[in-house]
Enzyme design. Structure first.
Site, PDB file in Angstrom:
ATOM      1  N   LYS A   1      -1.946  -5.634   1.617  1.00 37.89           N
ATOM      2  CA  LYS A   1      -2.704  -4.457   2.039  1.00 37.89           C
ATOM      3  C   LYS A   1      -4.213  -4.672   1.903  1.00 37.89           C
ATOM      4  CE  LYS A   1       0.866  -0.939   1.524  1.00 37.89           C
ATOM      5  NZ  LYS A   1       1.298   0.310   0.872  1.00 37.89           N
TER       6      LYS A   1
ATOM      7  N   ARG B   1       8.240  -3.839  -2.974  1.00 38.82           N
ATOM      8  CA  ARG B   1       8.430  -3.851  -1.518  1.00 38.82           C
ATOM      9  C   ARG B   1       7.432  -4.850  -0.941  1.00 38.82           C
ATOM     10  NH1 ARG B   1       6.247  -1.477   3.068  1.00 38.82           N
ATOM     11  NH2 ARG B   1       7.743  -0.986   4.727  1.00 38.82           N
TER      12      ARG B   1
END
Length: 279
Positions: A226, A260
């Site tokens: 991210k 995740r």
């Protein structure tokens, strides 16, 4: 016995040892280009990679949640995910499948038709008021994530008076509502990158252990590649694997039960090393 167990289609999954959830994006516009899988062959290869590298859960997403992602209809989302769901049911019926969707109708169809085991809702029920009731009826674990607004507008809603306190209050209220609705298996996801600035993401990470201890729910952490990583260290999503592993390792030391990730092998190795240190 672990206090953190998930009822996956009638079988209890222990989270004494954290598990890795591998991301299977069937979108044309995911923020990380390397994760986009659309052809049947590409989807099959991705599934095989996740499982061979030690992934315990496969998380399928058909609707990109990046800030400028295009909105799509219910039917388009279903058309994107159905071939992958069909393939998993046919070839890997024992593999727990999580579905990344905020739509109750999609969740219902996926569970009832293809045996999806977990619903992963980025909106915490805010984008479809029927979601909590639907998950309760479906009797599947539910990933409750923190976000403000919708993906298209979420970065306009980063004005917190006290970030950690407000996110905690959000979870307290939502968990209570879910319990009253009849949802028993709730997984908490702080929502890194969703309605949070770079600094706020790291503030939330700093207090991660409080989320693990405050709520009697498994804790999911999703930071894989991210912008909170690549913007901080000055690289691209494609170059942010090392930073992802660093944050995943910190998360494991601070209560994460599920990671995740795009890169399953590296996350599984992090779990093994952290467990060896902690045992």
């Amino acid at each position: 016995m672990s206090t953190k167990l998930l009822n996956i289609k009638g079988k209890l999954m222990s989270l004494d040892i954290p598990v890795v959830m591998g991301i299977l994006n069937v979108t044309p516009d995911s923020f990380y280009a390397g994760s986009r899988q659309q052809s049947e062959a590409a989807v099959a290869k991705r599934i095989e990679t996740i499982l061979s590298e030690g992934g315990a859960i496969i998380d399928i997403g058909g609707y990109s949640s990046r800030p400028d992602a295009a909105e799509i209809s219910v039917e388009e989302e279903w058309d994107r995910i159905e071939p992958a769901l069909k393939m998993l049911q046919r070839d890997y019926p024992e593999v727990p499948v999580s579905l990344d969707t905020f739509r109750a109708d999609i969740a219902r169809r996926a569970v009832e038709t293809y045996g999806v085991a977990v619903i992963n809702d980025i909106s915490g029920g805010n984008m479809d008021e029927r979601m909590f009731e639907s998950v309760a009826k479906l009797k599947v674990p539910y990933v409750l994530m923190h976000m403000r607004g919708v993906p298209r507008t979420m970065q306009q809603y980063t004005d917190y008076h006290n970030l950690v306190e407000e996110v905690m209050l959000y979870f307290a209220e939502k968990v209570r509502k879910l319990r009253l609705s009849g949802v028993h298996d709730i997984i908490i996801d702080p929502g890194f990158g969703f309605a949070k600035t770079l600094d706020q993401n790291y503030e939330l990470m700093r207090y991660l252990n409080e989320f693990s201890t405050m709520f009697e729910c498994p804790l999911l952490v999703g930071v894989s590649r991210k912008s909170m990583i690549y913007k901080l260290i000055g690289c691209s999503a494609e170059e942010s694997l090392n930073g992802t592993t660093a944050l995943n390792t910190f998360a494991l030391f601070n209560g994460a039960d599920i990671l995740r990730v795009h890169d399953v092998k590296e996350a599984v190795e992090a779990v093994k090393i952290v467990c060896k240190i902690k045992c």
